[in-house]
Scaffold this motif. Sequence first.
Motif, PDB file in Angstrom:
ATOM      1  N   TYR A 141       0.841  -1.199   0.000  1.00  0.00           N
ATOM      2  CA  TYR A 141       0.000   0.000   0.000  1.00  0.00           C
ATOM      3  C   TYR A 141       0.871   1.242   0.000  1.00  0.00           C
ATOM      4  O   TYR A 141       2.061   1.194   0.318  1.00  0.00           O
ATOM      5  N   GLN A 142       0.271   2.362  -0.369  1.00  0.00           N
ATOM      6  CA  GLN A 142       0.962   3.643  -0.430  1.00  0.00           C
ATOM      7  C   GLN A 142       0.462   4.557   0.686  1.00  0.00           C
ATOM      8  O   GLN A 142      -0.703   4.503   1.098  1.00  0.00           O
ATOM      9  N   ARG A 143       1.361   5.386   1.180  1.00  0.00           N
ATOM     10  CA  ARG A 143       1.022   6.399   2.160  1.00  0.00           C
ATOM     11  C   ARG A 143       1.064   7.772   1.500  1.00  0.00           C
ATOM     12  O   ARG A 143       1.696   7.949   0.466  1.00  0.00           O
ATOM     13  N   GLY A 144       0.372   8.744   2.091  1.00  0.00           N
ATOM     14  CA  GLY A 144       0.343  10.072   1.494  1.00  0.00           C
ATOM     15  C   GLY A 144      -0.008  11.150   2.497  1.00  0.00           C
ATOM     16  O   GLY A 144      -0.467  10.873   3.617  1.00  0.00           O
ATOM     17  N   LEU A 145       0.210  12.397   2.106  1.00  0.00           N
ATOM     18  CA  LEU A 145      -0.158  13.530   2.946  1.00  0.00           C
ATOM     19  C   LEU A 145      -1.671  13.666   2.996  1.00  0.00           C
ATOM     20  O   LEU A 145      -2.367  13.425   2.007  1.00  0.00           O
ATOM     21  N   ASN A 146      -2.181  14.063   4.162  1.00  0.00           N
ATOM     22  CA  ASN A 146      -3.610  14.351   4.301  1.00  0.00           C
ATOM     23  C   ASN A 146      -3.808  15.298   5.481  1.00  0.00           C
ATOM     24  O   ASN A 146      -2.849  15.931   5.933  1.00  0.00           O
ATOM     25  N   GLN A 147      -5.026  15.379   5.994  1.00  0.00           N
ATOM     26  CA  GLN A 147      -5.324  16.347   7.064  1.00  0.00           C
ATOM     27  C   GLN A 147      -4.606  16.052   8.369  1.00  0.00           C
ATOM     28  O   GLN A 147      -4.547  16.909   9.257  1.00  0.00           O
ATOM     29  N   PHE A 148      -4.024  14.858   8.513  1.00  0.00           N
ATOM     30  CA  PHE A 148      -3.359  14.483   9.756  1.00  0.00           C
ATOM     31  C   PHE A 148      -1.839  14.677   9.704  1.00  0.00           C
ATOM     32  O   PHE A 148      -1.139  14.300  10.656  1.00  0.00           O
ATOM     33  N   SER A 149      -1.321  15.256   8.645  1.00  0.00           N
ATOM     34  CA  SER A 149       0.131  15.256   8.424  1.00  0.00           C
ATOM     35  C   SER A 149       0.916  16.173   9.349  1.00  0.00           C
ATOM     36  O   SER A 149       2.149  16.147   9.343  1.00  0.00           O
ATOM     37  N   ASP A 150       0.242  16.981  10.156  1.00  0.00           N
ATOM     38  CA  ASP A 150       0.958  17.831  11.119  1.00  0.00           C
ATOM     39  C   ASP A 150       0.821  17.302  12.542  1.00  0.00           C
ATOM     40  O   ASP A 150       1.121  18.010  13.511  1.00  0.00           O
ATOM     41  N   LEU A 151       0.374  16.052  12.677  1.00  0.00           N
ATOM     42  CA  LEU A 151       0.173  15.469  14.004  1.00  0.00           C
ATOM     43  C   LEU A 151       1.216  14.409  14.308  1.00  0.00           C
ATOM     44  O   LEU A 151       1.640  13.660  13.416  1.00  0.00           O
ATOM     45  N   THR A 152       1.610  14.324  15.568  1.00  0.00           N
ATOM     46  CA  THR A 152       2.447  13.205  15.993  1.00  0.00           C
ATOM     47  C   THR A 152       1.555  11.969  16.133  1.00  0.00           C
ATOM     48  O   THR A 152       0.317  12.067  16.173  1.00  0.00           O
ATOM     49  N   ALA A 153       2.168  10.810  16.243  1.00  0.00           N
ATOM     50  CA  ALA A 153       1.410   9.571  16.390  1.00  0.00           C
ATOM     51  C   ALA A 153       0.555   9.601  17.659  1.00  0.00           C
ATOM     52  O   ALA A 153      -0.599   9.165  17.658  1.00  0.00           O
ATOM     53  N   ASP A 154       1.103  10.144  18.748  1.00  0.00           N
ATOM     54  CA  ASP A 154       0.356  10.213  20.006  1.00  0.00           C
ATOM     55  C   ASP A 154      -0.835  11.162  19.893  1.00  0.00           C
ATOM     56  O   ASP A 154      -1.924  10.875  20.415  1.00  0.00           O
ATOM     57  N   GLU A 155      -0.650  12.295  19.225  1.00  0.00           N
ATOM     58  CA  GLU A 155      -1.749  13.242  19.043  1.00  0.00           C
ATOM     59  C   GLU A 155      -2.869  12.636  18.214  1.00  0.00           C
ATOM     60  O   GLU A 155      -4.053  12.812  18.517  1.00  0.00           O
ATOM     61  N   PHE A 156      -2.492  11.923  17.165  1.00  0.00           N
ATOM     62  CA  PHE A 156      -3.491  11.280  16.313  1.00  0.00           C
ATOM     63  C   PHE A 156      -4.299  10.259  17.108  1.00  0.00           C
ATOM     64  O   PHE A 156      -5.530  10.248  17.064  1.00  0.00           O
ATOM     65  N   ARG A 157      -3.616   9.420  17.856  1.00  0.00           N
ATOM     66  CA  ARG A 157      -4.305   8.377  18.618  1.00  0.00           C
ATOM     67  C   ARG A 157      -5.251   8.972  19.659  1.00  0.00           C
ATOM     68  O   ARG A 157      -6.373   8.506  19.832  1.00  0.00           O
TER      69      ARG A 157
END
Length: 376
Positions: A83-99
């Motif tokens: 699979y491919q990864r890409g920039l989106n609305q979450f690209s300025d978040l750390t992994a902890d912030e996203f979770r």
Amino acid sequence: MAISFITIPLLTLSVLLLSLSLDVVTATDSQRNEAEVRTMYEQWLVKNGKNYNGLGEKERRFKIFADNLKSIEEHNSDPNQSYQRGLNQFSDLTADEFRSTYLRGKVEKKSVSDVEERYKYKEGDVLPDEVDWRERGAVVPRVKAQGDCGGCWAFAAVGAVEGINQITTGELISLSEQELLDCDRGTDNFGCTGGGAVWAFDFIIKNDGIVSDEVYPYSGNDTAACKAIEMTTTRVVTINGREVVPENDEMSLKKAVAHQPITVMISAANMSDYKSGVYKGPCSNLWGDHNVLIVGYGTSPDEGDYWLIRNSWGPGWGEGGYLRLQRNFNEPTGKCAVALAPVYPIKSNSSSNLLSPSVFKLVLLLAFQLISLALL
């Protein structure tokens, strides 16, 4: 010869400009310089409507963005990735912030009586090779977005109810997640701070239905008081019950999805920048943290069997808001724990405690005609 020397640099510049696409970040042979990354960042800020107010926040977010971009490009440069990864609305978040913000699904409590034989796979069962409930008209075309609210459980539950209602009545009605966030505030569901689809089904049953999102639109927060108490006449869809698919059994899950869209919990902590293809990890296969809706399954010639999953992070994430997740995994729980806690609503064809809008209008018209005849 002079023309060729000019042409080569121009072609190189064109390729560089194309590589700045914000939708799909492809692999590069050399590391981007800071100016290139800053240009991408500024374009990304505009595209996603980002505006930071805190002192130094924009620069701090740039560093996170740059780290995420580097990780994406390293992943996409590996030809062995499925699979491919890409920039989106979450690209300025750390992994902890996203979770902490977006993964608020809760594991459903179950008892033996909850697990039914309705969709238990038995030897000799013949199932279709592929299913897509979007093509059958049982999925609202608009991919919904939960925003910064951790209400994935409400979106997954509503999607399942929308689906079974269309299958049994022929009408596809977009329902209200906001009603669940505002009104289903018992001991298990907590609005934007988390919940589970199974308890949302229980609320809809107890509440004698759910309203459409046209009359109770989504606000993206849970700070308002419940407005549905006085909306008894606008509850357009009911369900009769809910059941659990036999656990840790992908074949039974396949059988269930062949009959209706099914809500599941998946481990989604590493999916924030998923863009396309069949996701095969990394993730936990033992524990889920995000409610989603399986709307089909199929097989890719290059990437193998997959579940077709509708997410609630808007159409800018994944494949237009959808995820293809590896199917027929070699662990009982399925890939990313997809088979750990599948649940679904029940609606009988004869259910008539609430009429669909079109039938309701027809009944009203008939009633007026009878009254008019009686008065003559």
